[in-house]
Design an enzyme around this catalytic site. Structure first.
Site, short mmCIF file in Angstrom:
data_model
loop_
_atom_site.label_atom_id
_atom_site.label_comp_id
_atom_site.label_asym_id
_atom_site.label_seq_id
_atom_site.Cartn_x
_atom_site.Cartn_y
_atom_site.Cartn_z
CG ASP A 294 -2.20 0.88 0.88
OD1 ASP A 294 -2.15 1.68 -0.09
OD2 ASP A 294 -3.22 0.78 1.59
C1 BGC Z 1 -4.96 3.41 -0.02
C2 BGC Z 1 -5.20 2.37 -1.09
C3 BGC Z 1 -5.07 2.99 -2.46
C4 BGC Z 1 -3.71 3.66 -2.59
C5 BGC Z 1 -3.47 4.29 -3.94
C6 BGC Z 1 -3.69 4.20 -0.26
O1 BGC Z 1 -3.59 5.27 0.61
O2 BGC Z 1 -4.92 2.76 1.24
O3 BGC Z 1 -6.45 1.77 -0.93
O4 BGC Z 1 -5.24 2.02 -3.44
O5 BGC Z 1 -3.62 4.66 -1.59
O6 BGC Z 1 -4.26 5.38 -4.15
#
Ligand code: BGC
Length: 750
Positions: A294
């Protein structure tokens, strides 16, 4: 000819020789034959730096929705040096083609980039938030919604969505409950599989398919106190029974990527959890796609306190099984050195690169690096009439009628005066909800507009905002009360604003914010009948509201067709059929409150003190899981089982008769729950095991059959083996988890 060009040419000739014939994989997806040979021949040509590059993903500043995009020299330099394998948040066919050209024409090996974006509930045509979509209890419809999202996103330069979000959530304070399918692993698994299939289609090489990514692996929804990013500490049993099933379902549906979560479980952050990312995901489930971290979760292992330096964080992540580093830059800056110093075996790096390349091949990127960059298609498919049509249908089916006293709804179309009141009544932005990709508030049909269009020609529709979603300003109450006086009905559209849920949208309260409930009370004093339409990204605790107003429609955040869908339901063009995918508590103090809880040694009896309950609150929820009214009524009768007992490896047939005893057509979600009465470990009091949405005309009756196979009856025993244990089981069938018919059967010992 430069040496880079020569290498690139040799590589592409090799690829052609090895062949691009396709074959069917076990998961039903079409994959290129000789895939592994193609991957290995490419790997053999790569330097360590180029390999690391494939594991690096950056977001381009200004690439996000609505921002002005600029590709800096630094980006171009990195891409040209083969140090980037994927970009996120860069959108647009023309723009992404230009960037892809740098990767394909100007790097030594010409390996195409993978473009990712959070396409969560639509791309331009925004559907209801996933929690709303789950309320349809119609996986096939949700598959179609994901398909539309893929068609639009893939035409705008996107290859990969960071969806579906399949986290089970039992705590509505957690803002990200809006992004998932609620509290139940079975419903969550059906939705997970449907979305994966919708995004990816049955052939990833098709230009309208996008790679799906099941996230956040794992148990992110179990954050203590519902506070985002917080600590998780659950047993392996709870992990496997509650939080993992939707991921397993996504893998079985052929999902090509998985995102690991921010949280730790019992001291191990997911980005370094070998048990999760390798033992379960790869060894047990045979997942053959790749894992992306993530956002900066690799670097965050330093704050977690399990990596003493950026290099340690990178080493822990790659060793555990994180293949691609989203945004932290630590693979980019540290992996090469770690390999050089012999701290990470080259074989570990190679395996991660193989996984990423395999997916790029599966997407057909080597055969057509410019797939998804079709400006003509981009113009044509965006917001296509059939997409909007589907968005309206999904929104209509996602709304849950919580209360309808005295049959106030549906409204007659010939009402002469209607007041539409509340801070969300004419909001163009909030109906989009969180993660609205390229959603545009100008495309949104507000509730006010929807009602104006649907009300009869002669109808006078008055509007007053009344108050804000938050804040204590009551100065608009007077005008709102004036609008409500003497009209046939007042429709109040209240709830949360869209940014009150989603990532970092946790709340410490489950009340309707600001003075909105007071506004409702004020309107009630006018004596005009009141209908409340709620927009929110989580269950709210609304006992007073629920007691005070005759009709409540839970609309969630319905997407761009919000107003039309609300009007379709309010005026009875369509009878509500949504059912709650999550429990509505009476009070925040009851959290966590979910239907599939354990019985305990002292199950709650409200009149008996020494039982598992609070002394100052009823123990039941306000609205139970699976609940939702219709404009008609369904009666359940004749619950029969195919046999009084079965062998553990056999299926049991469950049948029930459902009759529409009302005067209108309607749809009903028939739900089947089981309970293992006595087992080697304690079991939940009810577990959803099957459901089906049926449609019945007034007076019509249908016999509905469900097979319950060993998978439906199995659970983890004391030794954590998944088995069907002999003994007595109960079966419950009904239109929600509370009001059910009941029967029982025995599973015989082998
Ligand atoms: C979130 C994810 C997301 C990623 C990219 C993160 O902060 O937890 O769910 O896919 O950002 O935008």
């Amino acid at each position: 000819m430069s040496s880079g060009t020569i290498v690139r040419r040799i590589f592409y000739v090799l690829l052609m020789v090895v062949g691009s014939v396709t074959a069917r994989a076990n998961d039903g997806l079409t994959i290129p034959r000789n895939l592994d040979r193609r991957v290995d021949s490419l790997l053999a040509l790569m330097t360590v730096e180029e390999k690391v590059g494939q594991l690096v993903q950056y977001s381009v500043k200004g690439g996000g929705t609505g921002e002005k995009f600029r590709l800096t020299e630094e980006h171009v330099g990195r891409i040209r040096a083969g140090r980037v394998g994927s970009l996120l948040n860069v959108v647009g066919a023309e723009r992404n083609r230009l960037i892809q050209e740098i990767a394909v024409k100007e790097t030594r090996l010409g390996i195409p980039l993978l473009f990712g974006l959070d396409v969560v509930h639509g791309f331009r045509t925004i559907f209801p938030i996933p929690l709303g979509e789950a309320s349809t209890w119609e996986p096939e419809l949700i598959r179609k919604a994901a398909r539309v999202a893929a068609v639009e996103a893939s035409a705008a330069g996107i290859h990969w969505t960071f969806a579906p979000m399949v986290d089970i959530a039992r705590d509505p304070r957690w803002g990200r409950i809006a992004e998932g399918s609620g509290e139940d692993p079975f419903l969550g698994s059906q939705m997970a599989a449907a979305r994966v299939t919708g995004f990816q289609g049955d052939d990833l090489t098709r230009t309208d398919a996008i790679l799906a990514c099941a996230k956040h692996f794992a148990a992110y929804g179990a954050a203590e106190g519902g506070r985002d990013y917080n600590t998780v500490d659950i047993s392996e049993r709870t992990l496997r029974e509650v939080y993992l099933p939707p991921f397993d379902a996504a893998v079985k549906a052929g999902v090509g990527s998985i995102m690991c979560s921010f949280n730790e479980i019992a001291g191990i952050p997911s980005s370094s959890n070998h048990f999760l990312l390798t033992d379960i995901l790869r060894t047990e489930w045979k997942f053959d796609g790749f894992v992306v971290s993530d956002w900066c979760s690799i670097a965050e292992m330093q704050a977690h306190g399990i990596a003493g330096s950026p290099a340690e964080a990178a080493a822990e992540a790659i060793t555990a099984g994180v293949d691609m580093d989203m945004e932290s830059g630590l693979y980019d800056s540290r992996l090469g050195d770690l390999i050089g110093a012999g701290k990470i075996p080259v074989a570990v790096l190679d395996e991660a690169v193989r996984r990423v390349l395999r997916v790029k091949f599966r997407l057909g990127l080597f055969d057509n690096p410019y797939r998804s960059f079709e400006t003509a298609r981009e113009k044509k498919v965006m917001l296509a009439p059939e997409h909007r049509f589907l968005a309206r249908e999904v929104a209509g089916q996602s709304m849950v009628l919580l209360k309808n006293e005295g049959g106030l709804l549906p409204l007659k179309k010939d009402l002469s005066k209607i007041a539409v009141i509340g801070p969300l009544a004419d909001s163009r932005n909030d109906p989009l909800g969180c993660w609205d990709a390229k959603g545009d508030s100008n495309d949104v049909v507000t509730v006010l507009r929807g009602i104006r269009q649907a009300a009869g020609r002669g109808a006078d529709v008055l509007y007053a905002r009344g108050c804000g979603v938050t804040g204590a300003d009551r100065s608009g109450f007077g005008k709102a009360m004036k609008a409500a006086r003497g009209v046939d009905v007042a429709i109040l559209v209240i709830g949360e604003s869209s940014e009150m849920s989603g990532e970092a949208g946790s709340r410490a309260s489950l009340s309707i914010p600001g003075v909105q409930e007071e506004l409702v009370q004020a309107i009630l004093t006018t004596g005009t009948p009141v209908v409340v339409v709620l927009m929110n990204g989580r269950p709210l605790a609304i006992p007073r509201l629920s007691a005070a107003v005759p009709a409540i429609l839970e609309a969630w955040f319905p997407g761009i067709e919000a107003g039309n869908a609300v009007a379709d339901l309010l005026f009875g063009d369509y009878s509500p059929s949504g059912k709650l995918p999550v429990t509505f508590p009476r009070d925040i103090g009851q959290i966590p409150l979910y239907y599939n809880h354990k019985n305990t040694g002292r199950p709650a009896v409200d009149t008996s003190r020494f039982t598992s309950k609070y002394i100052d609150l009823e123990s039941t929820p306000l609205y139970p899981f699976g609940f939702g009214l219709s404009y008609t009524r369904f009666e359940y009768s004749e619950l029969t089982l195919s046999a009084p007992s079965i062998e553990p490896d056999r299926s049991l047939g469950v049948s029930v008769t459902v009759t529409n005893v009302g005067t209108r057509s309607g749809e009903e979600v028939v739900q089947v729950y089981i309970r293992d009465e006595v087992a080697s470990v304690t079991r939940p009091i009810k577990e959803l095991r099957a459901f089906r949405k049926i449609s019945l005309a007034p007076g019509q009756q249908q016999r509905v059959d469900f097979p319950l196979g060993p998978e439906a009856l199995a659970s983890y025993n004391r030794d954590m083996q998944r088995v069907v244990e002999p003994g007595e089981f109960k079966v419950f069938v009904g239109g929600n988890s509370r009001d059910v018919l009941e029967s029982s059967f025995r599973v015989l010992a082998h």
